[in-house]
Scaffold this active site. Structure first.
Site, PDB file in Angstrom:
ATOM      1  N   HIS A 295       5.726  -6.118   4.732  1.00 42.72           N
ATOM      2  CA  HIS A 295       7.124  -5.677   4.651  1.00 42.72           C
ATOM      3  C   HIS A 295       8.020  -6.886   4.891  1.00 42.72           C
ATOM      4  O   HIS A 295       7.858  -7.577   5.910  1.00 42.72           O
ATOM      5  CB  HIS A 295       7.448  -4.658   5.746  1.00 42.72           C
ATOM      6  CG  HIS A 295       6.733  -3.349   5.665  1.00 42.72           C
ATOM      7  ND1 HIS A 295       7.329  -2.203   5.188  1.00 42.72           N
ATOM      8  CD2 HIS A 295       5.476  -2.988   6.024  1.00 42.72           C
ATOM      9  CE1 HIS A 295       6.465  -1.185   5.270  1.00 42.72           C
ATOM     10  NE2 HIS A 295       5.340  -1.637   5.772  1.00 42.72           N
TER      11      HIS A 295
ATOM     12  N   HIS B 289      -0.215  -4.662   2.477  1.00 44.08           N
ATOM     13  CA  HIS B 289       1.159  -5.009   2.095  1.00 44.08           C
ATOM     14  C   HIS B 289       1.901  -5.626   3.265  1.00 44.08           C
ATOM     15  O   HIS B 289       1.664  -5.291   4.415  1.00 44.08           O
ATOM     16  CB  HIS B 289       1.931  -3.798   1.557  1.00 44.08           C
ATOM     17  CG  HIS B 289       1.875  -2.580   2.428  1.00 44.08           C
ATOM     18  ND1 HIS B 289       0.777  -1.762   2.494  1.00 44.08           N
ATOM     19  CD2 HIS B 289       2.782  -2.049   3.286  1.00 44.08           C
ATOM     20  CE1 HIS B 289       1.014  -0.774   3.336  1.00 44.08           C
ATOM     21  NE2 HIS B 289       2.214  -0.927   3.843  1.00 44.08           N
TER      22      HIS B 289
ATOM     23  N   ASP C  33      10.932  -1.302  -1.241  1.00 47.48           N
ATOM     24  CA  ASP C  33      10.430  -0.110  -0.550  1.00 47.48           C
ATOM     25  C   ASP C  33      11.345   1.063  -0.909  1.00 47.48           C
ATOM     26  O   ASP C  33      12.564   0.945  -0.882  1.00 47.48           O
ATOM     27  CB  ASP C  33      10.426  -0.348   0.965  1.00 47.48           C
ATOM     28  CG  ASP C  33       9.618   0.697   1.708  1.00 47.48           C
ATOM     29  OD1 ASP C  33       8.655   0.310   2.400  1.00 47.48           O
ATOM     30  OD2 ASP C  33       9.947   1.904   1.605  1.00 47.48           O
ATOM     31  N   ILE C  34      10.730   2.179  -1.252  1.00 47.68           N
ATOM     32  CA  ILE C  34      11.491   3.343  -1.717  1.00 47.68           C
ATOM     33  C   ILE C  34      12.265   4.005  -0.575  1.00 47.68           C
ATOM     34  O   ILE C  34      13.221   4.750  -0.805  1.00 47.68           O
ATOM     35  CB  ILE C  34      10.541   4.359  -2.427  1.00 47.68           C
ATOM     36  CG1 ILE C  34      11.299   5.232  -3.410  1.00 47.68           C
ATOM     37  CG2 ILE C  34       9.741   5.175  -1.440  1.00 47.68           C
ATOM     38  CD1 ILE C  34      11.868   4.512  -4.587  1.00 47.68           C
TER      39      ILE C  34
HETATM   40  P1  5GP Z   1       2.890   1.392   5.937  1.00 51.02           P
HETATM   41  O1  5GP Z   1       1.633   1.710   5.145  1.00 51.02           O
HETATM   42  O2  5GP Z   1       3.116  -0.074   6.098  1.00 51.02           O
HETATM   43  O3  5GP Z   1       2.907   2.130   7.249  1.00 51.02           O
HETATM   44  O4  5GP Z   1       4.130   1.956   5.118  1.00 51.02           O
HETATM   45  C1  5GP Z   1       4.121   2.075   3.722  1.00 51.02           C
HETATM   46  C2  5GP Z   1       5.496   1.779   3.154  1.00 51.02           C
HETATM   47  O5  5GP Z   1       5.416   2.009   1.747  1.00 51.02           O
HETATM   48  C3  5GP Z   1       6.632   2.660   3.685  1.00 51.02           C
HETATM   49  O6  5GP Z   1       7.691   1.837   4.132  1.00 51.02           O
HETATM   50  C4  5GP Z   1       7.037   3.529   2.484  1.00 51.02           C
HETATM   51  O7  5GP Z   1       8.423   3.771   2.432  1.00 51.02           O
HETATM   52  C5  5GP Z   1       6.560   2.691   1.298  1.00 51.02           C
HETATM   53  N1  5GP Z   1       6.148   3.502   0.160  1.00 51.02           N
HETATM   54  C6  5GP Z   1       5.275   4.541   0.187  1.00 51.02           C
HETATM   55  N2  5GP Z   1       5.098   5.048  -1.052  1.00 51.02           N
HETATM   56  C7  5GP Z   1       5.897   4.324  -1.875  1.00 51.02           C
HETATM   57  C8  5GP Z   1       6.149   4.370  -3.293  1.00 51.02           C
HETATM   58  O8  5GP Z   1       5.628   5.192  -4.033  1.00 51.02           O
HETATM   59  N3  5GP Z   1       7.023   3.454  -3.785  1.00 51.02           N
HETATM   60  C9  5GP Z   1       7.625   2.519  -2.990  1.00 51.02           C
HETATM   61  N4  5GP Z   1       8.466   1.668  -3.588  1.00 51.02           N
HETATM   62  N5  5GP Z   1       7.406   2.440  -1.668  1.00 51.02           N
HETATM   63  C10 5GP Z   1       6.552   3.332  -1.111  1.00 51.02           C
END
Ligand code: 5GP
Length: 131
Positions: free
Chosen positions: A95, A93, A29-30
Site C-alpha cells: 500500500h 501487495h 485502491d478502490i
Molecule cells: P489487505 O489485503 O492489505 O488487508 O487489503 C487489501 C486492499 O485491497 C484493501 O485496501 C482493499 O480496499 C483493496 N481491494 C480489495 N479488492 C479490491 C478491488 O477489487 N479493486 C481495488 N482497486 N482494490 C481492492
C-alpha cells in the site's frame, strides 16, 4: 483459482490503473484511506510478500519508489506511507498512502469517497508524473 488482483492484471476486473511494467502493476485502491492510495502488486501471484524471490522483492520496492514519487507530485502530503498487510487479498501487495500523520494509516478509518471520474482523473495524473 486466480486472485482478484490477477484478474485485475488480466483486465477481467476493471481498475484504475496507474502503471505497469513487465513484472509489476500499480492501481488505485478502490477503498482509499486517502486520495492517491495505490496498490503495487507483482504480476506473479504469490500470497505472502516475504515468499517472493529476493530479487523480485527488491525490484518491487524500486518500482514502488517510482510510483510513490509520482503520487507525491499529484497529492499534497507530508510523505508516502508504505504499508503491507495482506490480510484481505491473498496476492502480495504494497500500500502506498499519502499521509500527513500517523492517524492517516489507520485501516479502521473511514474511507475517502470518490466517484469514477475522480478515480480516473487521479490515476491518469499520477501516471503522467512517472519518470
Ligand atoms: P489487505 O489485503 O492489505 O488487508 O487489503 C487489501 C486492499 O485491497 C484493501 O485496501 C482493499 O480496499 C483493496 N481491494 C480489495 N479488492 C479490491 C478491488 O477489487 N479493486 C481495488 N482497486 N482494490 C481492492
Amino acid at each position: 483459482m486466480s486472485s482478484i488482483f490477477t484478474k485485475i492484471i488480466r483486465g477481467e476486473i476493471p481498475c484504475y490503473k496507474v502503471a505497469e511494467d513487465e513484472k509489476f502493476f500499480a492501481f488505485l485502491d478502490i477503498n482509499p484511506l486517502k486520495k492517491g492510495h495505490t496498490l503495487i502488486i507483482p504480476k506473479e501471484e504469490v500470497d505472502y510478500i516475504f515468499d517472493l524471490d529476493e530479487d523480485l522483492l527488491a525490484e518491487m520496492m524500486v518500482f514502488s519508489r517510482k510510483i510513490a514519487l509520482a503520487i507525491e507530485k499529484v497529492v499534497p502530503c507530508n510523505r508516502i506511507g508504505v504499508v503491507v498487510l495482506g490480510l484481505e487479498v491473498p496476492h502480495a501487495h504494497i500500500h502506498l498512502i499519502p499521509i500527513d500523520s500517523e492517524a492517516d494509516v489507520r485501516f479502521s478509518n473511514p474511507r475517502e469517497q470518490m466517484n469514477e471520474e475522480e478515480f480516473k482523473d487521479l490515476a491518469e495524473r499520477i501516471n503522467k508524473q512517472i519518470i
